[in-house]
Design an enzyme around this catalytic site. Structure first.
Site, PDB file in Angstrom:
ATOM      1  N   LYS A  64       0.826  -1.212   0.000  1.00  0.00           N
ATOM      2  CA  LYS A  64       0.000   0.000   0.000  1.00  0.00           C
ATOM      3  C   LYS A  64       0.860   1.262   0.000  1.00  0.00           C
ATOM      4  CE  LYS A  64      -2.350  -1.351   3.670  1.00  0.00           C
ATOM      5  NZ  LYS A  64      -1.825  -2.734   3.840  1.00  0.00           N
ATOM      6  N   THR A  65       1.869   1.290   0.859  1.00  0.00           N
ATOM      7  CA  THR A  65       2.759   2.455   0.903  1.00  0.00           C
ATOM      8  C   THR A  65       3.497   2.602  -0.423  1.00  0.00           C
ATOM      9  OG1 THR A  65       3.029   2.078   3.267  1.00  0.00           O
ATOM     10  CG2 THR A  65       4.617   3.555   2.210  1.00  0.00           C
ATOM     11  N   ASP A 109      -1.814   6.581   6.169  1.00  0.00           N
ATOM     12  CA  ASP A 109      -1.769   5.157   6.467  1.00  0.00           C
ATOM     13  C   ASP A 109      -2.706   4.890   7.639  1.00  0.00           C
ATOM     14  OD1 ASP A 109      -0.970   2.566   6.192  1.00  0.00           O
ATOM     15  OD2 ASP A 109       1.065   2.846   6.960  1.00  0.00           O
ATOM     16  N   THR A 158      -6.316  -1.711   6.510  1.00  0.00           N
ATOM     17  CA  THR A 158      -6.207  -3.161   6.391  1.00  0.00           C
ATOM     18  C   THR A 158      -7.502  -3.753   5.854  1.00  0.00           C
ATOM     19  OG1 THR A 158      -6.658  -3.184   8.745  1.00  0.00           O
ATOM     20  CG2 THR A 158      -4.394  -3.594   8.073  1.00  0.00           C
ATOM     21  N   ARG A 217       6.733  -8.029   1.786  1.00  0.00           N
ATOM     22  CA  ARG A 217       7.589  -7.545   2.859  1.00  0.00           C
ATOM     23  C   ARG A 217       8.248  -8.713   3.580  1.00  0.00           C
ATOM     24  NH1 ARG A 217       4.652  -4.145   6.832  1.00  0.00           N
ATOM     25  NH2 ARG A 217       5.063  -2.480   5.358  1.00  0.00           N
TER      26      ARG A 217
HETATM   27  P1  ATP Z   1       1.831  -1.350   5.503  1.00  0.00           P
HETATM   28  O1  ATP Z   1       0.362  -1.417   5.323  1.00  0.00           O
HETATM   29  O2  ATP Z   1       2.323  -2.077   6.705  1.00  0.00           O
HETATM   30  O3  ATP Z   1       2.425   0.013   5.310  1.00  0.00           O
HETATM   31  P2  ATP Z   1       2.266  -1.913   2.851  1.00  0.00           P
HETATM   32  O4  ATP Z   1       1.144  -2.757   2.330  1.00  0.00           O
HETATM   33  O5  ATP Z   1       2.185  -0.469   2.673  1.00  0.00           O
HETATM   34  O6  ATP Z   1       2.422  -2.250   4.350  1.00  0.00           O
HETATM   35  P3  ATP Z   1       4.816  -1.716   1.580  1.00  0.00           P
HETATM   36  O7  ATP Z   1       5.593  -1.062   2.659  1.00  0.00           O
HETATM   37  O8  ATP Z   1       4.361  -0.901   0.468  1.00  0.00           O
HETATM   38  O9  ATP Z   1       3.609  -2.503   2.226  1.00  0.00           O
HETATM   39  O10 ATP Z   1       5.635  -2.927   0.960  1.00  0.00           O
HETATM   40  C1  ATP Z   1       6.522  -3.679   1.724  1.00  0.00           C
HETATM   41  C2  ATP Z   1       7.746  -4.067   0.909  1.00  0.00           C
HETATM   42  O11 ATP Z   1       7.374  -5.045  -0.035  1.00  0.00           O
HETATM   43  C3  ATP Z   1       8.347  -2.924   0.122  1.00  0.00           C
HETATM   44  O12 ATP Z   1       9.581  -2.570   0.648  1.00  0.00           O
HETATM   45  C4  ATP Z   1       8.589  -3.452  -1.279  1.00  0.00           C
HETATM   46  O13 ATP Z   1       9.962  -3.693  -1.460  1.00  0.00           O
HETATM   47  C5  ATP Z   1       7.912  -4.773  -1.327  1.00  0.00           C
HETATM   48  N1  ATP Z   1       6.827  -4.798  -2.285  1.00  0.00           N
HETATM   49  C6  ATP Z   1       5.529  -4.532  -2.019  1.00  0.00           C
HETATM   50  N2  ATP Z   1       4.779  -4.716  -3.099  1.00  0.00           N
HETATM   51  C7  ATP Z   1       5.596  -5.111  -4.076  1.00  0.00           C
HETATM   52  C8  ATP Z   1       5.396  -5.478  -5.439  1.00  0.00           C
HETATM   53  N3  ATP Z   1       4.173  -5.515  -5.983  1.00  0.00           N
HETATM   54  N4  ATP Z   1       6.464  -5.814  -6.168  1.00  0.00           N
HETATM   55  C9  ATP Z   1       7.673  -5.827  -5.608  1.00  0.00           C
HETATM   56  N5  ATP Z   1       7.934  -5.508  -4.321  1.00  0.00           N
HETATM   57  C10 ATP Z   1       6.913  -5.162  -3.565  1.00  0.00           C
END
Ligand code: ATP
Length: 334
Positions: A64-65, A109, A158, A217
């Site tokens: 998401k981030t 977030d 979430t 992640r």
């Molecule tokens: P949170 O909700 O806890 O913030 P998030 O869903 O925002 O988690 P991110 O921080 O965006 O998750 O992603 C976590 C890690 O996973 C990132 O550092 C990135 O390297 C990797 N990642 C996420 N999505 C992808 C993707 N589609 N392709 C490649 N790497 C990804």
């Protein structure tokens, strides 16, 4: 491109940031969200306007981030980051909103954890690009409308269902992120290994992919652990044997379940006879917050077909019993 030496040597959080895809094209998997979002952004670019507000929902660590950063990058707009828990008063939000410039992307977030008054202020800001700043208290209080420049809100949560309807309705697009399948995680692991300069075999990568809980992640984190192991206890190459040994060491099981996942089904089967049991009771029994059980552990257990949410509570499926090496109780004949 590759990481700089400093980045590759950097602490784990720097590494995580460095591994993020930077464009929609680089994003692995999430085909539907990528297509839908791509269209929203392209149309906005053609019109020369800020895109509609975007809500991203899904379990932690699915990107998401990363997507919020990509939205800003693709619109060549600055990104401002904050989170729901950081906004305890409407005033906190007013300060953020009034500091925005035209077309900025504001990422909130855990948007479901904002305070109620802040939420109400956000409705108005999203719809009319205006906030009412309240001056004074009690009967003498007056609302002074303050214009804010058009911006794009990207909210992450979430579960979209955690948001009040009026807030959910004000997003022009909602993207639901799904767990990744092993083939997609495999691509992500190879990509990360390239960036980090980790040597790994296809079998090693596949094993990490299988045990990453459908979550990039976690895949990236496990990759760093197997890399440690390969460096310290082997010849530096991540082979299948190295992957096995490391994942066993860190108690990641065959299907990628972690300690909490296993605790949930274990308690559900052994202590509550497979359920149904309420999620609050379950959370107390495993010593975790209800939210963590509900938003982190359960989605993956549901996806594996180990746990079902029913109106009467959570129940363990026969597959869950089997995974624990237990025999499921016979259902009464119906
Ligand atoms: P949170 O909700 O806890 O913030 P998030 O869903 O925002 O988690 P991110 O921080 O965006 O998750 O992603 C976590 C890690 O996973 C990132 O550092 C990135 O390297 C990797 N990642 C996420 N999505 C992808 C993707 N589609 N392709 C490649 N790497 C990804």
């Amino acid at each position: 491109g590759s990481l700089t030496a400093a980045e590759a040597e950097g602490d784990e959080r720097t590494i995580e940031a460095a591994l993020r895809p930077r464009t929609l094209e680089e994003v692995v998997g999430q085909v539907r969200v990528r297509d839908q979002l791509g269209l929203v952004l392209e149309a906005a670019r053609q019109r020369g306007r800020a895109p509609d507000h975007v809500l991203l929902s899904g379990p932690p660590g699915l990107g998401k981030t990363t997507l919020a950063m990509i939205i800003a990058a693709e619109m060549t707009a600055p990104l401002r980051l904050t989170s729901g828990p950081a906004i305890t008063h409407a005033g906190d939000l007013a300060a953020i909103l009034s500091g925005l410039n035209q077309d900025d992307v504001l990422f909130i977030d855990e948007i479901h954890r904002m305070s109620r008054p802040a939420e109400e202020m956000l409705y108005l800001a999203m719809e009319d690009f205006r906030v009412d700043v309240i001056i004074g208290k009690g009967p003498g209080a007056t609302a002074i409308p303050l214009e804010i420049p058009p911006f794009t809100l990207v909210g992450a949560t979430t579960r979209a269902g955690l948001l009040p309807g009026p807030l959910r309705d004000r997003f022009g697009f909602t993207g639901h992120l799904e767990f990744y399948d092993p083939a997609e995680l495999d691509l992500i692991i190879h990509r990360s290994a390239d960036l980090l300069g980790v040597r790994l075999t296809d079998e090693g990568a596949a094993e990490i992919a299988l045990r990453s809980r459908g979550t990039p992640r976690i895949a990236n984190r496990l990759l760093r652990r197997v890399r440690d192991y390969a460096q310290v206890r082997a010849d530096g190459v991540v082979t299948l044997a190295v992957a096995h040994a490391t994942l066993d060491l860190y108690e990641v099981d065959r299907l990628g379940l972690d300690r909490l996942d296993r605790a949930v089904i274990d308690v559900l089967c052994r202590r509550f006879g497979g359920g149904p049991v309420g999620v609050s009771t379950l959370a107390v029994a495993v010593g975790e917050e209800r939210e963590t059980v509900e938003e982190v552990a359960e989605p993956f257990l549901v996806r594996l077909g180990f746990l079902a949410r029913t109106p009467r509570g959570r129940i363990a499926t026969p597959a869950a019993w089997e995974h624990l090496g237990l025999t499921a109780p016979k259902l009464p004949d119906s």
